[in-house]
Scaffold this active site. Structure first.
Site, mmCIF file in Angstrom:
data_model
loop_
_atom_site.group_PDB
_atom_site.id
_atom_site.type_symbol
_atom_site.label_atom_id
_atom_site.label_comp_id
_atom_site.label_asym_id
_atom_site.label_seq_id
_atom_site.Cartn_x
_atom_site.Cartn_y
_atom_site.Cartn_z
ATOM 1 N N ARG A 151 1.104 -1.254 -0.050
ATOM 2 C CA ARG A 151 -0.053 -0.563 0.202
ATOM 3 C C ARG A 151 0.823 1.720 -0.432
ATOM 4 N NH1 ARG A 151 -1.788 -3.251 4.245
ATOM 5 N NH2 ARG A 151 -4.336 -4.166 3.389
ATOM 6 N N LYS A 175 -2.267 -2.394 8.494
ATOM 7 C CA LYS A 175 -3.331 -1.555 8.760
ATOM 8 C C LYS A 175 -3.571 -2.990 10.116
ATOM 9 C CE LYS A 175 -7.281 -2.002 6.597
ATOM 10 N NZ LYS A 175 -8.350 -2.625 6.023
ATOM 11 N N HIS A 247 -2.058 2.265 -6.302
ATOM 12 C CA HIS A 247 -2.920 1.296 -5.627
ATOM 13 C C HIS A 247 -2.850 0.015 -7.133
ATOM 14 C CE1 HIS A 247 -4.647 -0.924 -2.235
ATOM 15 N NE2 HIS A 247 -5.635 -1.090 -2.809
ATOM 16 N N ARG A 250 0.077 -2.605 -7.368
ATOM 17 C CA ARG A 250 -1.073 -3.245 -5.656
ATOM 18 C C ARG A 250 -1.324 -4.496 -6.076
ATOM 19 N NH1 ARG A 250 -1.256 -4.553 -0.041
ATOM 20 N NH2 ARG A 250 -3.615 -4.823 0.499
ATOM 21 N N HIS A 273 -4.367 -8.928 4.046
ATOM 22 C CA HIS A 273 -6.008 -8.426 4.066
ATOM 23 C C HIS A 273 -6.526 -9.738 5.074
ATOM 24 C CE1 HIS A 273 -6.541 -8.341 -1.001
ATOM 25 N NE2 HIS A 273 -5.963 -7.136 -0.434
ATOM 26 N N TYR A 282 -10.196 -10.937 -6.852
ATOM 27 C CA TYR A 282 -8.364 -11.286 -7.926
ATOM 28 C C TYR A 282 -9.067 -12.482 -8.751
ATOM 29 C CZ TYR A 282 -6.280 -7.834 -5.275
ATOM 30 O OH TYR A 282 -5.627 -6.292 -4.971
#
Length: 288
Positions: A151, A175, A247, A250, A273, A282
């Protein structure tokens, strides 16, 4: 034009406007104020204000919300608050032009992210001007974003002590302040090693000595807006018409891994994630 000397007072006036002129409920007013406060903090971190922010700056803010994993529905709500406060600033003569007029809301529902081909990524890298002092740094940034699937917030906060070039991995703080280990491509490791030679010549600002990617002129860490600008500029020079951001690299990293036969669970761990359902988007890309 009027000058903002105290942003809190201006936003208090904005809340009054929402109550008296628009008759919005207390919950809605509090939500709008909280969203605008997020924007003010973001702009402050980038050295900007509500009045100096441009469309590109606001697009970078919205891209950052996406980068943080905020849902499209929540992004749309935040955008509504931002557009509202800028209408107020224009009404009260704090700004001449409303920069949110062309700011687009995220599409709701299943949104397949834009993905670049390997050839398009190579074309962007080839557009980097290596005669400029920041040329090698920008090559390293491109290879790290794509080769590690980071990110943009993770990239700008990446520190030297978390890059293990000899072993081929980086330790990323993502995150929720969680750390994860991400394999690094040999090309990314090589480009970072070359950049480190250039970085040794930069006068680094105190407190930023451990930050990997820094400004050549100011010696402090790069902002997310700057990374956004670098990527957009390279894409334009390469003749890529897709609407892309950091992004996008990514997304491309994940999509190319899946096409190459990588396990979805492994991709989830590399991307950081929380839920496998986020990574499953994806699968739609690969099937199409």
């Amino acid at each position: 034009m009027r000058e903002i000397t105290d942003v809190s007072k201006v936003l208090d006036g904005y809340e009054g406007h929402l109550l008296l002129e628009r008759g919005l409920s207390e919950n809605t007013r509090q939500g709008y104020r909280a969203d605008v406060d997020k924007l003010v903090k973001y702009l402050s971190d980038e050295g900007l204000t509500l009045c100096t922010a441009t469309l590109a700056d606001l697009q970078a803010f919205m891209a950052d919300l996406h980068d943080l994993g905020i849902s499209p529905r929540s992004q749309a709500r935040i955008l509504s608050g931002i557009k509202s406060v800028y209408r107020y600033l224009r009404l009260e003569d704090y700004i001449e032009v409303n920069p949110t007029l062309l700011l687009e809301a995220p599409k709701l529902g299943l949104h397949l992210p834009e993905v670049l081909s390997v050839e398009e990524i190579d074309a962007m890298i080839n557009e980097i001007d290596m005669t400029k002092p920041e040329g090698q740094r920008n090559r390293a940034i491109m290879e790290t974003l794509y080769g590690c699937g980071l990110r943009v917030s993770e990239l700008v906060n990446l520190t030297i002590d978390k890059v293990f070039m000899a072993d081929g991995y980086v330790v990323v703080r993502g995150k929720g302040n969680k750390e994860r280990v991400v394999p690094m491509s040999p090309v990314a490791a090589e480009e970072i090693a070359r950049y480190m030679e250039d970085r040794a010549e930069i006068d680094i600002r105190p407190g930023e000595e451990n930050v990997l990617f820094v400004s050549h002129r100011r010696g402090h860490r790069l902002t997310r807006v700057m990374i956004f600008y670098i990527i957009r500029t390279l894409a334009e020079r390469a003749g890529i018409s897709k609407t892309i951001s950091p992004h996008t690299l990514r997304h491309s990293f994940a999509s190319h891994l899946l096409e190459g036969g990588a396990n979805l669970r492994a991709i989830q761990q590399m991307l950081g994630h929380e839920s496998i359902s986020t990574t499953e988007i994806y699968l739609h890309l690969d099937r199409s």
